[in-house]
Structures are given as structure tokens and as C-alpha cells.
Design a protein around this motif. Structure first.
Motif, PDB file in Angstrom:
ATOM      1  N   LEU A  65       0.830  -1.204   0.000  1.00  0.00           N
ATOM      2  CA  LEU A  65       0.000   0.000   0.000  1.00  0.00           C
ATOM      3  C   LEU A  65       0.868   1.259   0.000  1.00  0.00           C
ATOM      4  O   LEU A  65       0.587   2.217  -0.729  1.00  0.00           O
ATOM      5  N   LEU A  66       1.905   1.273   0.807  1.00  0.00           N
ATOM      6  CA  LEU A  66       2.785   2.435   0.870  1.00  0.00           C
ATOM      7  C   LEU A  66       3.606   2.573  -0.407  1.00  0.00           C
ATOM      8  O   LEU A  66       3.890   3.692  -0.847  1.00  0.00           O
ATOM      9  N   ASP A  67       3.963   1.456  -0.995  1.00  0.00           N
ATOM     10  CA  ASP A  67       4.686   1.471  -2.261  1.00  0.00           C
ATOM     11  C   ASP A  67       3.851   2.154  -3.341  1.00  0.00           C
ATOM     12  O   ASP A  67       4.345   3.005  -4.094  1.00  0.00           O
ATOM     13  N   LEU A  70       3.656   5.948  -2.675  1.00  0.00           N
ATOM     14  CA  LEU A  70       4.851   6.686  -3.079  1.00  0.00           C
ATOM     15  C   LEU A  70       4.962   6.791  -4.593  1.00  0.00           C
ATOM     16  O   LEU A  70       5.442   7.797  -5.117  1.00  0.00           O
ATOM     17  N   ASP A  71       4.498   5.780  -5.308  1.00  0.00           N
ATOM     18  CA  ASP A  71       4.463   5.876  -6.773  1.00  0.00           C
ATOM     19  C   ASP A  71       3.559   7.027  -7.202  1.00  0.00           C
ATOM     20  O   ASP A  71       3.872   7.759  -8.147  1.00  0.00           O
ATOM     21  N   GLY A  72       2.425   7.170  -6.503  1.00  0.00           N
ATOM     22  CA  GLY A  72       1.510   8.267  -6.822  1.00  0.00           C
ATOM     23  C   GLY A  72       2.127   9.620  -6.530  1.00  0.00           C
ATOM     24  O   GLY A  72       1.956  10.575  -7.298  1.00  0.00           O
ATOM     25  N   VAL A  73       2.843   9.718  -5.409  1.00  0.00           N
ATOM     26  CA  VAL A  73       3.528  10.970  -5.063  1.00  0.00           C
ATOM     27  C   VAL A  73       4.551  11.329  -6.132  1.00  0.00           C
ATOM     28  O   VAL A  73       4.636  12.473  -6.597  1.00  0.00           O
ATOM     29  N   ALA A  74       5.333  10.333  -6.543  1.00  0.00           N
ATOM     30  CA  ALA A  74       6.395  10.579  -7.519  1.00  0.00           C
ATOM     31  C   ALA A  74       5.839  10.956  -8.885  1.00  0.00           C
ATOM     32  O   ALA A  74       6.517  11.635  -9.669  1.00  0.00           O
ATOM     33  N   VAL A 124      10.234   1.266   2.497  1.00  0.00           N
ATOM     34  CA  VAL A 124       9.705   1.473   1.148  1.00  0.00           C
ATOM     35  C   VAL A 124      10.284   2.751   0.550  1.00  0.00           C
ATOM     36  O   VAL A 124      10.673   2.787  -0.626  1.00  0.00           O
ATOM     37  N   GLU A 125      10.361   3.805   1.352  1.00  0.00           N
ATOM     38  CA  GLU A 125      10.900   5.070   0.884  1.00  0.00           C
ATOM     39  C   GLU A 125      12.362   4.908   0.452  1.00  0.00           C
ATOM     40  O   GLU A 125      12.787   5.492  -0.551  1.00  0.00           O
ATOM     41  N   ARG A 131      13.610   7.403  -7.490  1.00  0.00           N
ATOM     42  CA  ARG A 131      12.473   8.101  -8.094  1.00  0.00           C
ATOM     43  C   ARG A 131      12.053   9.304  -7.256  1.00  0.00           C
ATOM     44  O   ARG A 131      11.688  10.354  -7.782  1.00  0.00           O
ATOM     45  N   LEU A 132      12.108   9.166  -5.935  1.00  0.00           N
ATOM     46  CA  LEU A 132      11.755  10.290  -5.077  1.00  0.00           C
ATOM     47  C   LEU A 132      12.763  11.427  -5.220  1.00  0.00           C
ATOM     48  O   LEU A 132      12.398  12.602  -5.142  1.00  0.00           O
ATOM     49  N   SER A 133      14.018  11.082  -5.431  1.00  0.00           N
ATOM     50  CA  SER A 133      15.041  12.117  -5.657  1.00  0.00           C
ATOM     51  C   SER A 133      14.752  12.875  -6.952  1.00  0.00           C
ATOM     52  O   SER A 133      14.964  14.094  -7.027  1.00  0.00           O
TER      53      SER A 133
END
Length: 216
Positions: A65-67, A70-74, A124-125, A131-133
Motif C-alpha cells: 500500500l505504501l509502495d 509513493l508511486d503516486g507521489v512521484a 519502502v521510501e 524516483r523520489l530524488s
């Protein structure tokens, strides 16, 4: 007649989504510790064996779920246009996603901050670091193009403000004045005021925010 490999893959993907959707519902109702794999399986309408095959424990469910979160955030780095258009698009994209399913947003935030599940979020982060970077660098470049004195601070500030908006909206549900907050965000960043509403509905006057037993 045997199913084709593509049909089998589609059925597996559907089963996974049913289990994840059920997990969100049960986490929302009972919290992480109160939820059980048995109840999640029953809610999903799949066999315990199938659920355990994909997700042997709650840890893996939370991780998935958290993965996805974070994909949505990115994904917000994909907004096209110039700096102002991109910033407006990011604000609108976050608010639109928020309004589409507030209970889910609330559950995800609770999983991020709960002491028992925050370490999973950190894992997960860390896996999503590259990708977050890219997301962070893209937002910092956007603010640099807009002439910000410290683009890194502006990137952190934008994400903090939007996450705070999501938190308050998750707490107060339909009471939360999304459209007025949207206009305030536009003004805060010197963007032209929006000419339409995200919901397509008339903006209601702001009342006082008070929590109810069920805000949705």
C-alpha cells in the motif's frame, strides 16, 4: 478450455487489487493492530490460501500500500507546461486525488505516522529513493525557474503544505473547504486565480470544522 497466460495474469492482478482494497477498508475501520488477515480475506471475497500466497502477513500488505502511495507521489513530476502551469497542475492534481477518496488518504497517512508501521514506510521510501530524488530535483528546478531564493526549502514547504491539507481533509471530510484552500494556495504562490472549481460545483461558504463520528 484452459485460460491463456494473459487471462491468468489478469485474474492474479484482480485478486491482488481486491485484497489491497479490502486491507484499506479494514485498516480504516480497525487500525493496523486490530486488522486481521482473516477479516481482510473475507472482505476481499478470496480464499485464505490465495491471500496468504500474495501477502503472508500484514507487514507485506502495508508495504504494498505504501509502495503504491509513493508511486503516486512521484508521478506529480509528469505535469507538463511552464513553471506556473506545472505548479498549478501539481496543486490541482494532489487536491483532485485527495477528494476522490478521502478515507484512503487518511489510512495511508496513519500508516506513515504510526510508530508500528513507520519503519515499513521508511523501508519502502529507501527503495524508492531514486524516483523520489527525481521528484525532489524536479520540484526544486521548478522553484529555481520561478526565482526562489532557496528552491530546496520551497520544495519541502510545498510538500509539507499539501500533506497538511490532506491530513485536515481526511479528518474533516466533506466539511473541509477544498476550493477555498486551493485559491489560497494559488495566491500564496502568485498564480492566477482558478476560473473553475475542481468539483464542478458551486463553492459553499466556510463553516466551522468539527469532527463527526464518520466524516465521509
Amino acid at each position: 478450455m484452459p485460460r491463456s497466460p494473459s487471462a491468468n495474469e489478469e485474474m492474479r492482478a484482480l485478486a491482488r487489487q481486491k485484497i489491497l482494497g479490502a486491507a484499506l477498508q479494514v485498516f480504516a475501520e480497525k487500525g493496523y493492530h486490530g486488522a486481521t488477515i482473516t477479516e481482510i480475506t473475507k472482505r476481499a471475497g478470496v480464499s485464505r490460501g490465495l491471500a496468504s500466497y500474495y501477502f503472508p502477513n500484514k507487514h507485506l500488505l502495508v508495504e504494498e500500500l505504501l509502495d503504491t502511495y509513493l508511486d503516486g507521489v512521484a508521478a506529480i513530476i509528469d505535469v507538463p507546461g511552464g513553471p506556473d502551469e506545472r505548479l498549478a497542475g501539481i496543486i490541482d492534481g494532489v487536491l483532485t486525488a485527495m477528494m476522490s477518496d478521502l478515507p484512503v488518504q487518511g489510512v495511508i497517512l496513519s500508516l506513515v505516522v504510526q510508530p508500528s508501521t513507520h519503519p515499513i514506510f521508511a523501508e519502502v521510501e529507501a527503495r524508492k529513493d531514486e524516483r523520489l530524488s527525481l521528484l525532489e530535483d524536479s520540484l526544486r528546478e521548478l522553484f529555481e525557474q520561478r526565482g526562489a531564493e532557496d528552491p530546496a526549502v520551497e520544495e519541502i514547504m510545498l510538500r509539507s503544505v499539501l500533506e497538511g491539507v490532506i491530513f485536515k481533509a481526511a479528518v474533516y471530510g466533506p466539511q473541509y473547504p477544498v476550493e477555498q484552500i486551493r485559491r489560497r494556495l494559488y495566491g500564496m504562490y502568485g498564480l492566477s486565480a482558478p476560473t473553475t472549481t475542481l468539483s464542478g460545483k458551486e463553492v459553499r461558504p466556510i463553516g466551522r470544522l468539527r469532527a463527526t463520528d464518520r466524516g465521509y
